[in-house]
Design a protein around this motif. Structure first.
Motif, PDB file in Angstrom:
ATOM      1  N   SER A 170       0.854  -1.194   0.000  1.00 56.19           N
ATOM      2  CA  SER A 170       0.000   0.000   0.000  1.00 56.19           C
ATOM      3  C   SER A 170       0.890   1.245   0.000  1.00 56.19           C
ATOM      4  N   PRO A 171       0.459   2.342  -0.626  1.00 52.72           N
ATOM      5  CA  PRO A 171      -0.815   2.555  -1.325  1.00 52.72           C
ATOM      6  C   PRO A 171      -0.732   2.215  -2.815  1.00 52.72           C
ATOM      7  N   LYS A 173      -0.632  -0.626  -4.320  1.00 57.54           N
ATOM      8  CA  LYS A 173      -1.560  -1.691  -4.700  1.00 57.54           C
ATOM      9  C   LYS A 173      -2.934  -1.126  -5.020  1.00 57.54           C
ATOM     10  N   GLN A 174      -3.454  -0.267  -4.131  1.00 58.99           N
ATOM     11  CA  GLN A 174      -4.766   0.321  -4.348  1.00 58.99           C
ATOM     12  C   GLN A 174      -4.774   1.246  -5.580  1.00 58.99           C
ATOM     13  N   GLY A 175      -3.695   2.003  -5.710  1.00 60.11           N
ATOM     14  CA  GLY A 175      -3.589   2.901  -6.865  1.00 60.11           C
ATOM     15  C   GLY A 175      -3.539   2.144  -8.174  1.00 60.11           C
ATOM     16  N   TYR A 176      -2.813   1.021  -8.161  1.00 63.35           N
ATOM     17  CA  TYR A 176      -2.719   0.207  -9.371  1.00 63.35           C
ATOM     18  C   TYR A 176      -4.092  -0.318  -9.783  1.00 63.35           C
ATOM     19  N   HIS A 177      -4.840  -0.860  -8.829  1.00 58.27           N
ATOM     20  CA  HIS A 177      -6.139  -1.444  -9.152  1.00 58.27           C
ATOM     21  C   HIS A 177      -7.117  -0.381  -9.657  1.00 58.27           C
ATOM     22  N   PHE A 178      -7.043   0.813  -9.091  1.00 55.50           N
ATOM     23  CA  PHE A 178      -7.917   1.887  -9.568  1.00 55.50           C
ATOM     24  C   PHE A 178      -7.543   2.284 -10.987  1.00 55.50           C
ATOM     25  N   SER A 206      -3.905  -8.313 -14.407  1.00 54.03           N
ATOM     26  CA  SER A 206      -4.206  -8.475 -12.979  1.00 54.03           C
ATOM     27  C   SER A 206      -4.278  -9.934 -12.553  1.00 54.03           C
TER      28      SER A 206
END
Length: 243
Positions: A170-171, A173-178, A206
């Motif tokens: 993080s962060p 991981k979250q940024g990548y998925h968004f 993914s």
């Protein structure tokens, strides 16, 4: 891969045929769109691959899933290799690659050929280096394709993969998925002829095995000295292995 992902959900074609159709369609603006999507980072990643390959002083190089030929062309100018083959399943991508070297001296040692990565039309132990850049997740049968690469690679030869991966911290991981789930498909729909292509590329990225999971698959095939080097917070990874 955890589940089979194909570009066109309702197509009667197999994955290999769908991938060929998809890349034929998006070949015209593929380079420019990739620069935008990766924010130019893919250029830095490729430079690292080129440096790794050049340090081996190879005489022969096979670049699988060569696309529009960027990496293969760099090998022709950055190494002393006298035999470089860029192979791709998509005729549309290869036509773009051939235009880039038309009329140049590079064409004397670099050729682009259409072929199937899972049934390579080359003899055993032929190449000093084999590379795959952003194409290995498009293999229909991953282990079959890797076995073919192992077969045509010389003993002590170098295999390099550059592929997207998923950040684990993080962060990022979250940024990548968004970004990959929302922004990338939107860019593809706005600027690409193929409205589903970049949704497929995002989804396949993914779900594709990365890091130690891909390392273990490479070892299973028979590769040794397997290493992975995450790039830019883990959004891409460079894998190296030998035979």
């Amino acid at each position: 891969m955890k589940k089979k992902v194909t570009p066109y959900k309702n197509s009667s074609l197999n994955k290999k045929e769908q991938v060929e159709q998809m890349f034929d369609t998006i070949s015209g603006n593929y380079d420019d769109l990739n620069r935008v999507i990766s924010l130019g980072a893919d250029i830095r990643w490729r430079k690292k691959v080129i440096k790794m390959v050049a340090s081996r002083n190879p005489e022969s190089i096979l670049d699988i899933a060569t696309g529009t030929g960027d990496l293969a062309i760099k090998f022709a100018t950055a190494t002393q290799a006298n035999k470089i083959i860029g192979l791709d399943i998509s005729e549309g991508m290869l036509n773009m690659a051939k235009k880039k070297i038309s009329g140049s001296g590079i064409s004397e040692k670099l050729v682009f050929v259409q072929g199937d990565s899972e049934a390579l039309d080359f003899e055993d132990n032929l190449f000093d280096v084999v590379t795959v850049s952003f194409g290995i997740r498009n293999f229909e049968h991953l282990e079959k394709g890797l076995s073919e690469i192992f077969r045509v690679l010389k003993k002590d030869g170098l295999f390099v993969i550059l592929e997207t991966s998923v950040p684990t911290k993080s962060p990022f991981k979250q940024g990548y998925h968004f970004y990959s789930g929302r922004i990338l498909p939107l860019i593809g729909k706005l600027f690409s002829k193929d409205k589903v292509a970049y949704s497929y590329l995002s989804e396949s990225a993914s779900l594709f095995p990365f890091g130690n999971e891909l390392n273990n698959i490479l070892r299973k095939i028979g590769f040794i000295e397997v290493e992975n080097k995450p790039q830019t917070f883990g959004v891409a990874t460079i894998y190296t292995a030998t035979k």
